[in-house]
Motif scaffolding. Sequence first.
Motif, PDB file in Angstrom:
ATOM      1  N   ASP A   1      45.347  34.433  22.075  1.00 40.74           N
ATOM      2  CA  ASP A   1      45.682  32.867  21.692  1.00 40.74           C
ATOM      3  C   ASP A   1      44.778  31.878  22.156  1.00 40.74           C
ATOM      4  O   ASP A   1      45.087  32.679  23.497  1.00 40.74           O
ATOM      5  N   PHE A   2      44.075  30.939  21.919  1.00 37.38           N
ATOM      6  CA  PHE A   2      43.353  29.711  23.099  1.00 37.38           C
ATOM      7  C   PHE A   2      43.330  29.010  22.743  1.00 37.38           C
ATOM      8  O   PHE A   2      43.869  28.880  21.464  1.00 37.38           O
ATOM      9  N   VAL A   3      43.695  27.812  23.381  1.00 34.66           N
ATOM     10  CA  VAL A   3      43.398  26.301  23.785  1.00 34.66           C
ATOM     11  C   VAL A   3      41.836  26.255  24.060  1.00 34.66           C
ATOM     12  O   VAL A   3      41.387  26.554  25.441  1.00 34.66           O
ATOM     13  N   LYS A   4      41.156  25.745  23.408  1.00 40.23           N
ATOM     14  CA  LYS A   4      40.071  24.310  24.188  1.00 40.23           C
ATOM     15  C   LYS A   4      40.153  23.038  24.088  1.00 40.23           C
ATOM     16  O   LYS A   4      40.201  22.892  23.613  1.00 40.23           O
ATOM     17  N   LEU A   5      39.484  23.299  25.249  1.00 40.68           N
ATOM     18  CA  LEU A   5      39.884  21.333  25.656  1.00 40.68           C
ATOM     19  C   LEU A   5      38.667  20.997  27.053  1.00 40.68           C
ATOM     20  O   LEU A   5      37.944  22.033  26.985  1.00 40.68           O
ATOM     21  N   HIS A   6      38.586  19.721  26.895  1.00 36.72           N
ATOM     22  CA  HIS A   6      37.187  19.568  27.604  1.00 36.72           C
ATOM     23  C   HIS A   6      37.381  17.891  28.473  1.00 36.72           C
ATOM     24  O   HIS A   6      38.663  17.031  28.178  1.00 36.72           O
ATOM     25  N   GLY A   7      37.071  17.678  29.238  1.00 37.75           N
ATOM     26  CA  GLY A   7      37.031  16.427  30.285  1.00 37.75           C
ATOM     27  C   GLY A   7      35.398  16.154  30.435  1.00 37.75           C
ATOM     28  O   GLY A   7      35.322  16.666  30.950  1.00 37.75           O
ATOM     29  N   ALA A   8      35.102  15.144  29.675  1.00 41.82           N
ATOM     30  CA  ALA A   8      34.174  14.628  29.447  1.00 41.82           C
ATOM     31  C   ALA A   8      32.938  15.447  29.052  1.00 41.82           C
ATOM     32  O   ALA A   8      31.842  15.024  29.661  1.00 41.82           O
ATOM     33  N   GLY A   9      33.441  16.616  28.324  1.00 40.83           N
ATOM     34  CA  GLY A   9      32.078  17.194  27.446  1.00 40.83           C
ATOM     35  C   GLY A   9      32.212  18.114  27.898  1.00 40.83           C
ATOM     36  O   GLY A   9      31.200  19.208  28.215  1.00 40.83           O
ATOM     37  N   ASN A  10      32.796  18.537  29.509  1.00 44.96           N
ATOM     38  CA  ASN A  10      32.742  20.087  30.345  1.00 44.96           C
ATOM     39  C   ASN A  10      34.014  20.588  29.921  1.00 44.96           C
ATOM     40  O   ASN A  10      35.151  20.203  29.695  1.00 44.96           O
ATOM     41  N   ASP A  11      33.745  21.467  28.633  1.00 46.08           N
ATOM     42  CA  ASP A  11      34.678  22.299  28.180  1.00 46.08           C
ATOM     43  C   ASP A  11      35.295  24.017  28.537  1.00 46.08           C
ATOM     44  O   ASP A  11      34.384  24.375  29.501  1.00 46.08           O
TER      45      ASP A  11
ATOM     46  N   THR B   1      25.822  21.142  33.009  1.00 47.57           N
ATOM     47  CA  THR B   1      27.438  20.981  32.466  1.00 47.57           C
ATOM     48  C   THR B   1      27.673  18.829  32.110  1.00 47.57           C
ATOM     49  O   THR B   1      26.639  18.567  32.542  1.00 47.57           O
ATOM     50  N   LEU B   2      28.161  19.225  31.326  1.00 47.75           N
ATOM     51  CA  LEU B   2      27.906  17.615  30.825  1.00 47.75           C
ATOM     52  C   LEU B   2      28.814  16.357  31.612  1.00 47.75           C
ATOM     53  O   LEU B   2      28.407  15.468  31.751  1.00 47.75           O
ATOM     54  N   ALA B   3      29.715  17.418  32.980  1.00 47.13           N
ATOM     55  CA  ALA B   3      30.212  16.951  33.429  1.00 47.13           C
ATOM     56  C   ALA B   3      30.968  17.740  34.837  1.00 47.13           C
ATOM     57  O   ALA B   3      30.842  18.941  34.194  1.00 47.13           O
ATOM     58  N   CYS B   4      31.210  16.761  35.635  1.00 49.46           N
ATOM     59  CA  CYS B   4      31.595  17.621  36.743  1.00 49.46           C
ATOM     60  C   CYS B   4      32.334  17.394  37.569  1.00 49.46           C
ATOM     61  O   CYS B   4      31.971  15.915  38.164  1.00 49.46           O
ATOM     62  N   GLY B   5      33.661  17.532  37.654  1.00 48.65           N
ATOM     63  CA  GLY B   5      34.868  16.443  38.069  1.00 48.65           C
ATOM     64  C   GLY B   5      34.629  16.257  40.344  1.00 48.65           C
ATOM     65  O   GLY B   5      34.138  15.408  40.355  1.00 48.65           O
ATOM     66  N   THR B   6      34.017  17.518  40.843  1.00 47.50           N
ATOM     67  CA  THR B   6      34.203  17.881  41.410  1.00 47.50           C
ATOM     68  C   THR B   6      32.614  17.203  42.456  1.00 47.50           C
ATOM     69  O   THR B   6      32.952  16.500  43.229  1.00 47.50           O
TER      70      THR B   6
ATOM     71  N   GLU C   1      25.741  23.297  38.075  1.00 49.29           N
ATOM     72  CA  GLU C   1      27.348  24.050  38.817  1.00 49.29           C
ATOM     73  C   GLU C   1      26.953  25.343  39.073  1.00 49.29           C
ATOM     74  O   GLU C   1      26.008  26.467  37.502  1.00 49.29           O
ATOM     75  N   ARG C   2      27.176  25.728  39.588  1.00 48.00           N
ATOM     76  CA  ARG C   2      26.876  27.016  39.990  1.00 48.00           C
ATOM     77  C   ARG C   2      27.409  27.852  39.069  1.00 48.00           C
ATOM     78  O   ARG C   2      29.077  27.441  39.232  1.00 48.00           O
ATOM     79  N   GLY C   3      26.693  28.817  38.430  1.00 48.02           N
ATOM     80  CA  GLY C   3      28.023  30.149  38.255  1.00 48.02           C
ATOM     81  C   GLY C   3      28.091  30.367  36.316  1.00 48.02           C
ATOM     82  O   GLY C   3      28.305  30.900  35.957  1.00 48.02           O
ATOM     83  N   CYS C   4      26.881  28.404  36.380  1.00 48.38           N
ATOM     84  CA  CYS C   4      27.188  28.230  34.545  1.00 48.38           C
ATOM     85  C   CYS C   4      25.840  27.408  34.100  1.00 48.38           C
ATOM     86  O   CYS C   4      25.507  27.290  32.882  1.00 48.38           O
ATOM     87  N   GLY C   5      25.181  26.660  35.013  1.00 49.73           N
ATOM     88  CA  GLY C   5      23.803  25.863  34.413  1.00 49.73           C
ATOM     89  C   GLY C   5      24.760  24.282  34.194  1.00 49.73           C
ATOM     90  O   GLY C   5      25.632  24.132  35.192  1.00 49.73           O
TER      91      GLY C   5
END
Length: 308
Positions: free
Chosen positions: A4-14, A247-252, A241-245
């Motif tokens: 079971d999973f839930v998909k969430l995003h923060g400003a498009g970073n999912d 992204t639409l947003a990066c908080g750090t 982003e390191r490890g994924c290319g």
Amino acid sequence: MELDFVKLHGAGNDFVFIDDFSGTLELTKEQIAWLCDRHFGIGADGVILVRRPNDPACAAYMHYINSDGTLAEMCGNGVRCFAKYLVDYAFVDPGDGALAAETLAGARPLTFSVDEDGKLVSATVDMGTPRLAPDEVPTTLAANAVSPYGEAFVLDASVDSPWGPFSFTCVSMGNPHAVCFLDDMRALPDELFADPLAKSLDTLDLDRVGAFFENHPVFPEKANIEFAVVQSGGIAMRVYERGCGETLACGTGACATGVAACLSGRSGCSNEVHLPGGVLTVSWGDDGHVSMRGPAAESFSGHVRLPL
């Protein structure tokens, strides 16, 4: 394996969230890649396993894995989504208004607001103090400036590339960041833009230049690479982003960019950082801590059978 999973995003970073409070789930790199694949799997920038905390002061432990299967110490958008998962799925009382999340970079206290149904809509995270010393970022670039807190750091240091030198300010927010301010877009080679006659942050070939610097030898643990432009209404930023290319947003990354803009005198220490997926508000306070405020939203939930 079925999950079971839930998909969430923060400003498009999912992110794909999975309840692993039992601590029994171990996913292979191939399974992580499949879950994150936007054509064959669910689609995400990373997977977050929700685990029982080691620190009793924390509500839960956020085990964040990049889409390429590598562990990440910290994720700013991920930790806001982590808080939403804990609140919305009854791990935390919505009325509490605050919680602490355990991460590989340490505990991250945060406050949150909820809607009339008790669902979290936004959160403000205490991201801690930025680490600036080159060996703590880490980078092999030599320190060439001193922060207001007396810490030697790398400011606008030149790094060679096939397209000429780029200047980076290096900051760790629990993970390594290298921030390049594009003060003069016209000076960059035409080949780095989709339209050489309309050079802008939006048309920069980030996949090419970002990947080059992510893996540059001056960043021994690789780095998240930010390209930013300081404007009257805030800071525009894109991130590889390191490890994924990209992204639409990066908080750090937004936090690191805000710190770098303040250190370099390009802006004050409170900024709205405008990313392709939305706006994050970043402040570097007098106590040395960086706070980040932004949204968190659920995309969908479901049940999946891993083919691997």
